[in-house]
Write an enzyme that holds these catalytic residues in place. Sequence first.
Site, PDB file in Angstrom:
ATOM      1  N   ASP A  45       0.846  -1.180   0.000  1.00  0.00           N
ATOM      2  CA  ASP A  45       0.000   0.000   0.000  1.00  0.00           C
ATOM      3  C   ASP A  45       0.890   1.241   0.000  1.00  0.00           C
ATOM      4  OD1 ASP A  45      -3.246   0.334   0.841  1.00  0.00           O
ATOM      5  OD2 ASP A  45      -2.015   2.137   1.029  1.00  0.00           O
ATOM      6  N   VAL A  62       2.091   1.513  -6.892  1.00  0.00           N
ATOM      7  CA  VAL A  62       1.868   0.627  -8.043  1.00  0.00           C
ATOM      8  C   VAL A  62       2.239   1.291  -9.364  1.00  0.00           C
ATOM      9  CG1 VAL A  62       0.071  -0.721  -6.882  1.00  0.00           C
ATOM     10  CG2 VAL A  62      -0.582   1.286  -8.261  1.00  0.00           C
ATOM     11  N   TYR A 108     -11.906   7.791 -15.294  1.00  0.00           N
ATOM     12  CA  TYR A 108     -12.037   6.559 -14.501  1.00  0.00           C
ATOM     13  C   TYR A 108     -12.659   5.459 -15.361  1.00  0.00           C
ATOM     14  CZ  TYR A 108     -13.377   3.401 -10.718  1.00  0.00           C
ATOM     15  OH  TYR A 108     -13.545   2.295  -9.902  1.00  0.00           O
TER      16      TYR A 108
END
Length: 279
Positions: free
Chosen positions: A41, A63, A154
């Site tokens: 995370d 990430v 998105y």
Amino acid sequence: MTYPKITLDGASVAITGGGAGIGRAVAKLFASKGARVAIGDLNKAAAEETAEMIGGTAHHLDVADRDSFASFIAAAEKAHGPLHVLVNNAGLMPNGGFLELSDATDRLQIDVNLGGVLNGLKLALPGMAERGFGHVVNVASLAGKFPVKGLAVYNATKFAVVGLTAATRLEFADAGVSLTAVLPSAVDTALASGLDMRPIPKVQPEDVARAVVDSVRNRRAEIAVPGYVGALAAAAGITPEPVLNRIRRLVRDDRALHSDRPERTAYRANLEAQQGSRR
């Protein structure tokens, strides 16, 4: 297609965005099945909190950064052995009109929601293919099938993840490696906080976690959560546009364009802080 069986008891599992929300629920459920779980995370403290709950390991992970992701995979495999399962869960969802959101916000969505999945696949699939087994779950969204006003970029990232999952699934099937896209509707987490997404149903992180963990057994290509929304999205795809637009107006499908609720303001502030930390 029949894939090599993965027994969860003792399996090595890595989860991105595991510090809270869906990722934490997924980590807890895998651990309850006996899996050895590595939690990555951006918020290391949140990852550590989850790890303490389940007896897993916690790792800082961005990430969007290939080197950070490579370090996470290496640390996960050092702690728990070669990966059996990777869950690409990390993501973010800023809302607003397409021309209102900044280029930096658009880029952040692309880098995290799509780039993060690409990084995970590029790093995990070679080892899985070499070993002849493995499973990857990409947590996408119903927004990967159904466009929503106020979520244009998105939508774009999640449509891309759905297509990427389907294509790589075809490529790696003969290597014994499976990929599943999980498509939740609105989830009751910080990501959707302060947004009124009606009539899209809101589900709990635990509902998504069950779909993720069950996919290791059933190896389905796509799993909608709840199940019926997948059929509704498919039906919308073949509904004449004038009819669909009338339905959209009736249900007020523009709610995601603007939200001034305190929860949403806090979420946007957190995203701005993330942008600053990546500069």
